[in-house]
Design a protein around this motif. Structure first.
Motif, PDB file in Angstrom:
ATOM      1  N   ALA A  48      -1.615  12.335  -0.034  1.00  0.00           N
ATOM      2  CA  ALA A  48      -1.647  10.991  -0.622  1.00  0.00           C
ATOM      3  C   ALA A  48      -2.466  10.038   0.231  1.00  0.00           C
ATOM      4  O   ALA A  48      -3.272   9.255  -0.284  1.00  0.00           O
ATOM      5  CB  ALA A  48      -0.220  10.466  -0.789  1.00  0.00           C
ATOM      6  N   VAL A  49      -2.292  10.103   1.546  1.00  0.00           N
ATOM      7  CA  VAL A  49      -3.050   9.239   2.454  1.00  0.00           C
ATOM      8  C   VAL A  49      -4.525   9.606   2.426  1.00  0.00           C
ATOM      9  O   VAL A  49      -5.411   8.739   2.417  1.00  0.00           O
ATOM     10  CB  VAL A  49      -2.481   9.334   3.882  1.00  0.00           C
ATOM     11  CG1 VAL A  49      -3.383   8.597   4.874  1.00  0.00           C
ATOM     12  CG2 VAL A  49      -1.068   8.754   3.930  1.00  0.00           C
ATOM     13  N   ASN A  80       0.832  -1.209   0.000  1.00  0.00           N
ATOM     14  CA  ASN A  80       0.000   0.000   0.000  1.00  0.00           C
ATOM     15  C   ASN A  80       0.870   1.263   0.000  1.00  0.00           C
ATOM     16  O   ASN A  80       0.567   2.242  -0.694  1.00  0.00           O
ATOM     17  CB  ASN A  80      -0.922   0.013   1.218  1.00  0.00           C
ATOM     18  CG  ASN A  80      -2.030  -1.012   1.122  1.00  0.00           C
ATOM     19  OD1 ASN A  80      -2.386  -1.445   0.026  1.00  0.00           O
ATOM     20  ND2 ASN A  80      -2.577  -1.407   2.263  1.00  0.00           N
ATOM     21  N   LEU A 111       1.091   4.596  -2.486  1.00  0.00           N
ATOM     22  CA  LEU A 111       1.028   5.970  -1.980  1.00  0.00           C
ATOM     23  C   LEU A 111       2.304   6.740  -2.337  1.00  0.00           C
ATOM     24  O   LEU A 111       2.266   7.940  -2.617  1.00  0.00           O
ATOM     25  CB  LEU A 111       0.819   5.956  -0.467  1.00  0.00           C
ATOM     26  CG  LEU A 111      -0.519   5.387   0.031  1.00  0.00           C
ATOM     27  CD1 LEU A 111      -0.535   5.316   1.555  1.00  0.00           C
ATOM     28  CD2 LEU A 111      -1.686   6.226  -0.473  1.00  0.00           C
ATOM     29  N   LEU A 128       5.102   6.853   5.489  1.00  0.00           N
ATOM     30  CA  LEU A 128       5.315   7.316   4.117  1.00  0.00           C
ATOM     31  C   LEU A 128       6.439   8.340   4.045  1.00  0.00           C
ATOM     32  O   LEU A 128       7.168   8.418   3.050  1.00  0.00           O
ATOM     33  CB  LEU A 128       4.011   7.902   3.579  1.00  0.00           C
ATOM     34  CG  LEU A 128       3.937   8.204   2.078  1.00  0.00           C
ATOM     35  CD1 LEU A 128       4.245   6.951   1.263  1.00  0.00           C
ATOM     36  CD2 LEU A 128       2.545   8.736   1.732  1.00  0.00           C
ATOM     37  N   ALA A 147      -6.264   8.131  -0.626  1.00  0.00           N
ATOM     38  CA  ALA A 147      -6.067   6.697  -0.864  1.00  0.00           C
ATOM     39  C   ALA A 147      -7.404   5.982  -1.074  1.00  0.00           C
ATOM     40  O   ALA A 147      -8.406   6.312  -0.453  1.00  0.00           O
ATOM     41  CB  ALA A 147      -5.324   6.067   0.307  1.00  0.00           C
TER      42      ALA A 147
END
Length: 354
Positions: free
Chosen positions: A276-277, A258, A262, A296, A280
């Protein structure tokens, strides 16, 4: 074979086979074992608080072969049949031998119910039951998502309560480690919210304790965020509670994969880790977003690729050498946690770097 899969147990307990004279309920979730044993006992139709109809025995007292046989074959005095209810069973050789004899020559006026811990495949007691045609083995494992949802709905509906979606998501993250503990937390929540109609996120935060702190996701978040001591604590507790090491390895591999997706959004689209999170799909559960953002920031694509290879190798090794799976898993995850801890400062200074 005389056994059910974990997902088939509820259906069988709703309509137990009357020809079954011995039921073994076992598993690492002792709360669920106890709850299901009581449900089966009630299904026999016998008054379970009547000592003449229901005989309760601690497995530690069945230390000599023949003791369970003697009890099961005693003629009932005040009823057509009796229930012999054994608790705390494990690796007692005498008990397993008596069970083998009972299922070979079943008593006509007695039902035997046995509660046991986590019996591995091939354990003498479990094997004796699974080979029989007049017995049934029912495994109990920690509630999955559907089981937790059903428990939430059942408990809150009985109190006249509904629950908001976000509150349900948070509640599910806090429940599931043990059935009795989860039910106790839900009953406490229902009492706290009595008369309000709907349970909110604030209600859950105020009332419910974290009764499932040993989740694989928590341990993985600790690894990928470089929190070495926290990982070691969570992993040790996970294993001590009967959780398989493989569960955390597979969860770690999924999370690394995952993060690779990302990371592509960060490197290729210029998004910040937070953006980005937030974008998602499927969405990251809100309670874990900060931990995922932190991971991340620490891991670039090259590091994530190497981490995925390390995890895949560890999974293969644990399958080939299951006797040392715990040590192999701890070693692989600890190495990743150390790498994340070392990478923390540099990743923060160069968030978009590959």
């Amino acid at each position: 074979m005389a056994q059910k899969k974990a997902y088939e147990v509820e259906g069988w307990l709703a309509r137990p086979d009357r020809d079954i004279v011995l039921v073994l309920i076992y598993g690492p979730d002792r709360g669920l074992v106890s709850e299901r044993a009581r449900r089966f006992a009630e299904k026999t139709g016998l008054p379970i608080d009547d000592p003449f109809s229901v005989v309760r025995i601690d497995a530690a007292d069945l230390d000599q072969q023949g003791r369970l046989l003697e009890e099961a074959r005693t003629v009932p005095m005040f009823a057509d049949r009796r229930l012999v209810w054994v608790r705390g069973a494990g690796a007692q050789a005498a008990l397993a031998a008596d069970v083998a004899a009972l299922v070979a020559e079943p008593p006509g006026d007695c039902v035997v119910l046995i509660e046991a811990g986590d019996l591995k495949k091939g354990a003498a007691l479990r094997s004796a039951v699974e080979r029989a045609t007049t017995a049934m083995a029912l495994p109990c494992y920690a509630d999955d998502g559907r089981g937790v949802d059903a428990l939430i709905d059942e408990t809150l509906a009985a109190a006249g309560l509904s629950i908001a979606l976000e509150a349900r998501q948070l509640l599910k993250a806090l429940l599931g480690g043990d059935r009795l503990a989860s039910r106790g937390e839900l009953e406490k929540l229902a009492l706290y919210c009595a008369g309000r109609g709907e349970v909110t996120v604030e209600d859950v935060r105020a009332s419910v304790g974290d009764v499932s702190r040993l989740s694989a996701e928590d341990a993985v978040d600790a690894v990928l965020s470089g929190r070495i001591a926290l990982f070691d604590t969570l992993f040790t507790r996970h294993v001590a509670s009967g959780g398989p090491p493989f569960l955390i390895l597979s969860a770690a591999l999924r999370q690394v994969q995952n993060l690779q997706l990302l990371r592509e959004a960060v490197d290729g689209q210029g998004k910040t880790p937070a953006a980005a999170v937030a974008s998602a799909r499927p969405p990251v559960f809100f309670a874990r977003r900060r931990a995922v953002e932190d991971a991340l920031q620490r891991w670039n694509q090259a590091m994530l690729f190497a981490a995925a290879e390390r995890l895949q190798g560890a999974i293969l090794k644990t399958r080939v050498n299951p006797s040392v799976a715990e040590a192999l898993t701890r070693q692989a995850l600890l190495a990743l946690a150390i790498e994340a801890a070392r990478a923390g400062g540099g990743s923060r200074r160069k968030i978009g770097g590959g």
